[in-house]
Design a protein around this motif. Structure first.
Motif, PDB file in Angstrom:
ATOM      1  N   GLY A  99       5.668   1.188  11.062  1.00  0.00           N
ATOM      2  CA  GLY A  99       4.291   0.507  10.783  1.00  0.00           C
ATOM      3  C   GLY A  99       3.549   0.329  11.530  1.00  0.00           C
ATOM      4  N   GLN A 100       3.868  -0.296  13.050  1.00  0.00           N
ATOM      5  CA  GLN A 100       3.265  -0.623  14.055  1.00  0.00           C
ATOM      6  C   GLN A 100       2.764   0.658  14.583  1.00  0.00           C
ATOM      7  OE1 GLN A 100       5.764  -2.867  16.402  1.00  0.00           O
ATOM      8  NE2 GLN A 100       5.712  -4.678  14.972  1.00  0.00           N
ATOM      9  N   TYR A 101       3.405   1.711  14.816  1.00  0.00           N
ATOM     10  CA  TYR A 101       3.068   2.898  15.136  1.00  0.00           C
ATOM     11  C   TYR A 101       1.605   3.510  14.486  1.00  0.00           C
ATOM     12  CZ  TYR A 101       2.803   8.137  16.362  1.00  0.00           C
ATOM     13  OH  TYR A 101       2.370   9.247  16.460  1.00  0.00           O
ATOM     14  N   PRO A 108      -1.104  -8.049   6.077  1.00  0.00           N
ATOM     15  CA  PRO A 108       0.215  -8.329   6.244  1.00  0.00           C
ATOM     16  C   PRO A 108       0.883  -7.221   7.056  1.00  0.00           C
ATOM     17  CG  PRO A 108      -0.447  -8.568   4.006  1.00  0.00           C
ATOM     18  CD  PRO A 108      -1.461  -7.901   4.602  1.00  0.00           C
ATOM     19  N   GLY A 109       0.360  -6.165   6.909  1.00  0.00           N
ATOM     20  CA  GLY A 109       0.901  -4.996   7.906  1.00  0.00           C
ATOM     21  C   GLY A 109       1.339  -3.780   7.159  1.00  0.00           C
ATOM     22  N   ILE A 110       1.396  -2.660   7.703  1.00  0.00           N
ATOM     23  CA  ILE A 110       1.667  -1.560   6.773  1.00  0.00           C
ATOM     24  C   ILE A 110       3.086  -1.407   6.499  1.00  0.00           C
ATOM     25  CG2 ILE A 110       2.002   1.017   7.189  1.00  0.00           C
ATOM     26  CD1 ILE A 110      -0.684   1.081   8.866  1.00  0.00           C
ATOM     27  N   PHE A 119       4.228  -0.686   2.757  1.00  0.00           N
ATOM     28  CA  PHE A 119       5.120   0.392   2.217  1.00  0.00           C
ATOM     29  C   PHE A 119       6.373   0.006   1.813  1.00  0.00           C
ATOM     30  CE2 PHE A 119       8.429   3.086   4.069  1.00  0.00           C
ATOM     31  CZ  PHE A 119       8.228   4.144   3.747  1.00  0.00           C
ATOM     32  N   VAL A 120       7.070  -0.728   1.984  1.00  0.00           N
ATOM     33  CA  VAL A 120       8.298  -1.269   1.509  1.00  0.00           C
ATOM     34  C   VAL A 120       8.171  -1.757   0.110  1.00  0.00           C
ATOM     35  CG1 VAL A 120      10.378  -2.589   1.885  1.00  0.00           C
ATOM     36  CG2 VAL A 120       9.644  -1.766   3.850  1.00  0.00           C
ATOM     37  N   THR A 121       7.236  -2.679   0.028  1.00  0.00           N
ATOM     38  CA  THR A 121       6.824  -3.310  -1.414  1.00  0.00           C
ATOM     39  C   THR A 121       6.748  -2.202  -2.363  1.00  0.00           C
ATOM     40  OG1 THR A 121       6.199  -5.357  -0.386  1.00  0.00           O
ATOM     41  CG2 THR A 121       5.624  -4.859  -2.702  1.00  0.00           C
ATOM     42  N   ILE A 125      -3.356  -0.587   3.350  1.00  0.00           N
ATOM     43  CA  ILE A 125      -3.286   1.101   3.172  1.00  0.00           C
ATOM     44  C   ILE A 125      -1.823   1.384   3.246  1.00  0.00           C
ATOM     45  CG2 ILE A 125      -3.250   1.525   5.712  1.00  0.00           C
ATOM     46  CD1 ILE A 125      -5.092   3.291   3.131  1.00  0.00           C
ATOM     47  N   GLY A 126      -0.782   0.424   3.751  1.00  0.00           N
ATOM     48  CA  GLY A 126       0.484   0.688   3.814  1.00  0.00           C
ATOM     49  C   GLY A 126       1.066   1.366   2.420  1.00  0.00           C
ATOM     50  N   VAL A 127       0.412   0.737   1.315  1.00  0.00           N
ATOM     51  CA  VAL A 127       0.764   1.121  -0.192  1.00  0.00           C
ATOM     52  C   VAL A 127       0.674   2.603  -0.118  1.00  0.00           C
ATOM     53  CG1 VAL A 127       0.483   0.954  -2.565  1.00  0.00           C
ATOM     54  CG2 VAL A 127       0.144  -1.122  -0.917  1.00  0.00           C
ATOM     55  N   ALA A 128      -0.103   3.050   0.303  1.00  0.00           N
ATOM     56  CA  ALA A 128      -0.439   4.619   0.337  1.00  0.00           C
ATOM     57  C   ALA A 128       0.707   5.662   0.882  1.00  0.00           C
ATOM     58  CB  ALA A 128      -1.753   4.992   0.749  1.00  0.00           C
TER      59      ALA A 128
END
Length: 235
Positions: free
Chosen positions: A83-85, A97-99, A103-105, A152-155
């Motif tokens: 996620g940080q990358y 909250p961070g990618i 993403f995990v959720t 945007i992590g959701v995508a």
């Protein structure tokens, strides 16, 4: 096209995320309240899914063994590094909250459940994509809500959703041939319940009650398959 349903599903997830991003520019206090609301809703979804279990001991065993494997592999740490990358490659460095959290959720919510498995099998065996398209519509609306606060992590959850459903679709003939329907239904119910317990953890994290490394529980999904197979054939 045998993967049509999965393709529609991931497109709707991405579209929902993009729409949700336009809702991101709301006052911070309002965003915090919305986050708590989403956390409560996610926890409620997880609790409802947990009741799918017919043998709660299987869920407990799967969660515990999965947690041990996940901690040993440090899945949560690796996903956060990814996620940080990704954040470093995006124009905006700040993603709430961070990618990784988005993403995990989203991945757990979209992958865990009967619709993903049943829909993927229907696509492979009968070229019937109705279940996956219906799931895609639900996932799309969920993406709007999640991405409005989690970013945007959701995508990025679209990738594991597609891979997971595509594998089931492509191997659906073998699954129906070698896996008895009773065992498949047993697996679906226990996998849904185990994943539901993880989703409860995500909801508690969103509310701020806990700081569980939920990603480390993910191997529990695979442990369920082993445990239910043993139970089915030995007991």
């Amino acid at each position: 096209m045998v993967l049509f349903g999965s393709i529609v599903n991931v497109i709707l997830i991405i579209l929902g995320t993009l729409i949700g991003r336009f809702l991101n520019n709301i006052p911070e206090r309002m965003k915090e309240t919305v986050m708590y609301g989403i956390g409560l809703a996610v926890a409620a979804i997880g609790i409802q899914m947990t009741f799918e279990s017919t043998q709660i001991l299987i869920v407990i065993i799967s969660i515990v063994i999965g947690a041990l494997i996940g901690e040993w592999m440090d899945l949560d740490g690796k996903i956060n590094q990814l996620g940080q990358y990704l954040e470093s490659k995006l124009p905006s460095k700040k993603e709430g909250p961070g990618i990784a959290q988005g993403f995990v959720t989203a991945t757990l919510i979209f992958v865990v459940g009967s619709m993903a498995i049943i829909g993927a099998i229907d696509s492979g065996l009968r070229s019937d994509h109705d279940v996956l398209i219906m799931k895609g519509v639900l996932d799309g609306f969920t993406s709007i809500i999640l991405s409005s606060t989690l970013g945007i992590g959701v995508a990025f959850s679209a990738a594991p959703v597609f891979i997971y459903q595509a594998i089931i679709t492509l191997f659906s003939t073998q699954i129906s041939r070698y896996v008895p329907d009773e065992l498949l239904q047993f697996f679906i119910s226990e996998m849904t319940a185990t994943g539901g317990l993880m989703i409860v953890g995500i909801g508690l994290n969103l509310i701020g009650i806990t700081k569980m490394r939920v990603a480390n529980f993910i191997p529990g999904i695979f442990v369920v398959g082993v445990v239910v197979t043993i139970v089915h054939y030995l007991f």
